[in-house]
Design a protein around this motif. Structure first.
Motif, PDB file in Angstrom:
ATOM      1  N   ARG A 204       0.833  -1.211   0.000  1.00 34.04           N
ATOM      2  CA  ARG A 204       0.000   0.000   0.000  1.00 34.04           C
ATOM      3  C   ARG A 204       0.865   1.258   0.000  1.00 34.04           C
ATOM      4  N   ARG A 205       1.948   1.245   0.784  1.00 29.50           N
ATOM      5  CA  ARG A 205       2.824   2.423   0.831  1.00 29.50           C
ATOM      6  C   ARG A 205       3.488   2.689  -0.510  1.00 29.50           C
ATOM      7  N   GLN A 206       3.875   1.635  -1.182  1.00 27.95           N
ATOM      8  CA  GLN A 206       4.488   1.800  -2.502  1.00 27.95           C
ATOM      9  C   GLN A 206       3.490   2.370  -3.514  1.00 27.95           C
ATOM     10  N   VAL A 207       2.259   1.878  -3.458  1.00 27.78           N
ATOM     11  CA  VAL A 207       1.212   2.414  -4.345  1.00 27.78           C
ATOM     12  C   VAL A 207       0.977   3.886  -4.056  1.00 27.78           C
ATOM     13  N   ASN A 208       0.872   4.245  -2.767  1.00 27.99           N
ATOM     14  CA  ASN A 208       0.613   5.637  -2.409  1.00 27.99           C
ATOM     15  C   ASN A 208       1.774   6.550  -2.782  1.00 27.99           C
ATOM     16  N   ALA A 209       2.998   6.051  -2.696  1.00 25.87           N
ATOM     17  CA  ALA A 209       4.149   6.857  -3.114  1.00 25.87           C
ATOM     18  C   ALA A 209       4.077   7.145  -4.608  1.00 25.87           C
ATOM     19  N   THR A 210       3.637   6.176  -5.379  1.00 27.13           N
ATOM     20  CA  THR A 210       3.490   6.386  -6.821  1.00 27.13           C
ATOM     21  C   THR A 210       2.385   7.401  -7.107  1.00 27.13           C
ATOM     22  N   LEU A 211       1.280   7.291  -6.389  1.00 25.58           N
ATOM     23  CA  LEU A 211       0.195   8.257  -6.577  1.00 25.58           C
ATOM     24  C   LEU A 211       0.678   9.669  -6.255  1.00 25.58           C
ATOM     25  N   ALA A 212       1.437   9.812  -5.167  1.00 24.03           N
ATOM     26  CA  ALA A 212       1.953  11.128  -4.798  1.00 24.03           C
ATOM     27  C   ALA A 212       2.874  11.670  -5.883  1.00 24.03           C
ATOM     28  N   ALA A 213       3.707  10.814  -6.449  1.00 20.05           N
ATOM     29  CA  ALA A 213       4.599  11.244  -7.526  1.00 20.05           C
ATOM     30  C   ALA A 213       3.825  11.680  -8.763  1.00 20.05           C
ATOM     31  N   GLU A 214       2.621  11.145  -8.922  1.00 20.23           N
ATOM     32  CA  GLU A 214       1.761  11.527 -10.046  1.00 20.23           C
ATOM     33  C   GLU A 214       0.967  12.794  -9.763  1.00 20.23           C
ATOM     34  N   GLY A 215       1.123  13.354  -8.556  1.00 20.03           N
ATOM     35  CA  GLY A 215       0.463  14.613  -8.230  1.00 20.03           C
ATOM     36  C   GLY A 215      -0.960  14.486  -7.753  1.00 20.03           C
ATOM     37  N   VAL A 216      -1.334  13.295  -7.260  1.00 17.77           N
ATOM     38  CA  VAL A 216      -2.687  13.103  -6.730  1.00 17.77           C
ATOM     39  C   VAL A 216      -2.600  12.661  -5.280  1.00 17.77           C
ATOM     40  N   ASP A 217      -3.702  12.823  -4.582  1.00 17.25           N
ATOM     41  CA  ASP A 217      -3.824  12.435  -3.181  1.00 17.25           C
ATOM     42  C   ASP A 217      -4.461  11.052  -3.122  1.00 17.25           C
ATOM     43  N   ALA A 218      -3.862  10.157  -2.340  1.00 17.05           N
ATOM     44  CA  ALA A 218      -4.450   8.824  -2.198  1.00 17.05           C
ATOM     45  C   ALA A 218      -5.829   8.871  -1.557  1.00 17.05           C
ATOM     46  N   ALA A 219      -6.137   9.960  -0.847  1.00 19.65           N
ATOM     47  CA  ALA A 219      -7.464  10.204  -0.261  1.00 19.65           C
ATOM     48  C   ALA A 219      -7.894   9.107   0.704  1.00 19.65           C
ATOM     49  N   GLY A 220      -6.931   8.394   1.277  1.00 20.70           N
ATOM     50  CA  GLY A 220      -7.270   7.339   2.228  1.00 20.70           C
ATOM     51  C   GLY A 220      -8.013   6.174   1.628  1.00 20.70           C
ATOM     52  N   ALA A 221      -7.988   6.067   0.293  1.00 16.84           N
ATOM     53  CA  ALA A 221      -8.817   5.061  -0.372  1.00 16.84           C
ATOM     54  C   ALA A 221      -8.040   3.848  -0.845  1.00 16.84           C
ATOM     55  N   THR A 222      -6.714   3.858  -0.721  1.00 18.82           N
ATOM     56  CA  THR A 222      -5.926   2.723  -1.197  1.00 18.82           C
ATOM     57  C   THR A 222      -6.075   1.544  -0.244  1.00 18.82           C
ATOM     58  N   GLY A 255      -9.836  18.219  -7.058  1.00 18.80           N
ATOM     59  CA  GLY A 255     -10.808  17.527  -6.218  1.00 18.80           C
ATOM     60  C   GLY A 255     -11.492  16.344  -6.862  1.00 18.80           C
ATOM     61  N   TYR A 256     -11.321  16.147  -8.165  1.00 14.04           N
ATOM     62  CA  TYR A 256     -12.043  15.068  -8.844  1.00 14.04           C
ATOM     63  C   TYR A 256     -11.338  13.736  -8.648  1.00 14.04           C
ATOM     64  N   ARG A 257     -12.155  12.686  -8.521  1.00 16.39           N
ATOM     65  CA  ARG A 257     -11.674  11.366  -8.105  1.00 16.39           C
ATOM     66  C   ARG A 257     -11.550  10.399  -9.282  1.00 16.39           C
ATOM     67  N   GLY A 258     -10.687   9.409  -9.090  1.00  9.80           N
ATOM     68  CA  GLY A 258     -10.630   8.253  -9.958  1.00  9.80           C
ATOM     69  C   GLY A 258     -10.979   7.025  -9.148  1.00  9.80           C
ATOM     70  N   ALA A 259     -11.084   5.875  -9.793  1.00 12.01           N
ATOM     71  CA  ALA A 259     -11.366   4.609  -9.103  1.00 12.01           C
ATOM     72  C   ALA A 259     -10.875   3.469  -9.974  1.00 12.01           C
ATOM     73  N   LEU A 260     -10.056   2.616  -9.390  1.00 13.45           N
ATOM     74  CA  LEU A 260      -9.535   1.475 -10.141  1.00 13.45           C
ATOM     75  C   LEU A 260      -9.236   0.351  -9.161  1.00 13.45           C
ATOM     76  N   ALA A 261      -9.645  -0.856  -9.509  1.00  6.65           N
ATOM     77  CA  ALA A 261      -9.295  -2.041  -8.714  1.00  6.65           C
ATOM     78  C   ALA A 261      -8.935  -3.170  -9.668  1.00  6.65           C
ATOM     79  N   ARG A 262      -7.874  -3.872  -9.327  1.00  8.79           N
ATOM     80  CA  ARG A 262      -7.455  -5.044 -10.083  1.00  8.79           C
ATOM     81  C   ARG A 262      -7.094  -6.158  -9.106  1.00  8.79           C
ATOM     82  N   THR A 263      -7.212  -7.386  -9.577  1.00  6.98           N
ATOM     83  CA  THR A 263      -6.890  -8.551  -8.772  1.00  6.98           C
ATOM     84  C   THR A 263      -5.712  -9.284  -9.401  1.00  6.98           C
ATOM     85  N   PHE A 264      -4.729  -9.635  -8.558  1.00  2.50           N
ATOM     86  CA  PHE A 264      -3.543 -10.349  -9.022  1.00  2.50           C
ATOM     87  C   PHE A 264      -3.372 -11.636  -8.222  1.00  2.50           C
ATOM     88  N   VAL A 265      -2.781 -12.633  -8.870  1.00  2.00           N
ATOM     89  CA  VAL A 265      -2.428 -13.881  -8.188  1.00  2.00           C
ATOM     90  C   VAL A 265      -1.007 -14.234  -8.596  1.00  2.00           C
TER      91      VAL A 265
END
Length: 391
Positions: A204-222, A255-265
């Motif tokens: 989760r921290r790695q994902v949020n670091a990438t989001l921050a580098a992209e200039g967006v707020d994780a918004a507590g949703a990861t 302020g506008y949101r995105g939403a994405l979920a994927r499943t990996f195995v």
């Protein structure tokens, strides 16, 4: 760049149709509606009054009055309803009584002060309806957030693809690294990455670091969900062979949101998750067939659930009830994918297909879809496969 104020035309039309004096909204703290109506974020009480086609804002003395393209912005420390009544009395062509429109969420004390001043309150969905139809700039902002979401989930896929599979070390499962934890089961192989066990929290921290580098707020949703072990709220070590759901909902600078979920195995050894994934992918495809302007939003929702269930999953116990709805300044907006709302060009939807089983875990695919004049389209080009190395 801050967004511009929106919703004035819709409010004016509602005021005219109801022969009302004006419109009042009161927000407390950060509120998507006030951001929509003003074009910027406030973290204080805000009084919004629309009267005779002009917008007036009242803010407390604890904040500096902002410079906005509206008729007036003033400091007023009176109760919000009293401040709003004063604006109406000053600007409503000498109308000191009559009907005032307001969202159904107007605070009770504000409503009482307006009524005490002689105005009759009537609720209106005008702002909610306006927010449900995104203009070009809003759609661009959502698409930018979705691109960032794709890169965030892509970072998770890259880490999972690079992870190695090692035997669990038993004990209490606590690796002592970055809050990693475990459930004491040493019978399963554990994923390792960058020299240490890979946990939901590290990922989760790695994902949020990438989001921050992209200039967006994780918004507590990861959220990272691993198999059947918890709902993503607690740090646990990731294992091979289990479905790992990576879900993000970033918020862009306007302020506008995105939403994405994927499943990996990683290193799959079973068939349940493959069948569940086929079902979710089929439901995702249905959204591109049943989301034209004029289609019924509730029918789209029922078709998403039915298509998922068609692969042998229980509609009552396994297929998710939450198949999405509108998205914008909030993660959940109009139109909902139930009831009898009609889809219109400009609707932007979070479309979700998920299957959950108590013994196997969860498989989920979530995307953002735009309803356009020429039909629906999914934002972004995120792969959907279970294999993280194919991202």
């Amino acid at each position: 760049m801050r967004g511009r104020p929106r919703g004035g035309d819709a409010i004016d039309a509602a005021v005219s149709e109801r022969d009302a004096v004006g419109f009042v909204a009161v927000s407390r703290g950060a509120d998507p509606t006030s951001r929509y109506l003003t074009g910027r974020a406030f973290d204080c009480d805000l009084v919004f009054v629309r009267v005779d086609g002009e917008t007036h804002l009242r803010v407390p003395s604890t904040v500096e009055p902002p410079s906005l393209p509206v008729s007036s912005v003033r400091v007023d420390d009176r109760p919000p309803g009293t401040a709003a009544a004063a604006v109406l009395a000053e600007h409503a062509a000498d109308a000191t009584e009559g009907t005032v429109l307001a969202p159904r969420t107007i605070p009770h004390d504000a409503a009482l002060h307006l009524e005490a001043a002689g105005y009759d309150l009537a609720s209106t969905p005008a702002v909610e309806a306006a927010r449900a139809v995104k203009d070009d700039a809003e759609r661009d902002a959502i698409e930018a957030a979705q691109r960032a979401a794709t890169r965030g989930v892509g970072r998770a896929a890259a880490i999972l693809a690079a992870a190695t599979v090692e035997e669990g070390d038993g004990g209490d499962g606590d690796s002592g690294r970055e809050g990693d934890g475990g459930d004491g089961d040493d019978e399963q192989s554990v994923l390792h990455w960058d020299g240490a066990p890979l946990s939901t929290e590290r990922l989760r921290r790695q994902v949020n670091a990438t989001l921050a580098a992209e200039g967006v707020d994780a918004a507590g949703a990861t959220a990272i969900r691993a198999g059947t072990r918890g709902d993503g709220g607690e740090p646990i070590e990731l294992r091979s062979g289990e479905p790992i759901v990576v879900s993000v909902g970033p918020r862009g600078p306007t302020g506008y949101r995105g939403a994405l979920a994927r499943t990996f195995v990683v290193d799959p050894d079973g068939g349940w998750e493959r069948r569940a994934h086929v079902a979710c992918d089929a439901a995702r495809t249905v959204s591109l067939v049943e989301a034209d302007p004029g289609d019924d939003a509730g029918f789209l929702g029922s078709e998403l659930r039915a298509e998922t269930a068609a692969f042998g999953f229980s509609m009552a116990d396994e297929v998710t009830r939450d198949v999405g709805g509108g998205i914008g300044l909030a993660a959940r907006e109009n139109p909902p994918l139930d009831g009898d709302r009609e889809l219109v060009a400009g609707n932007v939807l979070r479309v979700r297909a998920a299957v959950t089983h108590p013994d196997h875990g969860r498989v989920e695919l979530t995307d953002v879809l735009v309803v356009g004049d020429d039909g629906p389209r999914l934002l972004g080009a995120a792969p959907t496969g279970l294999d993280p190395s194919r991202w």
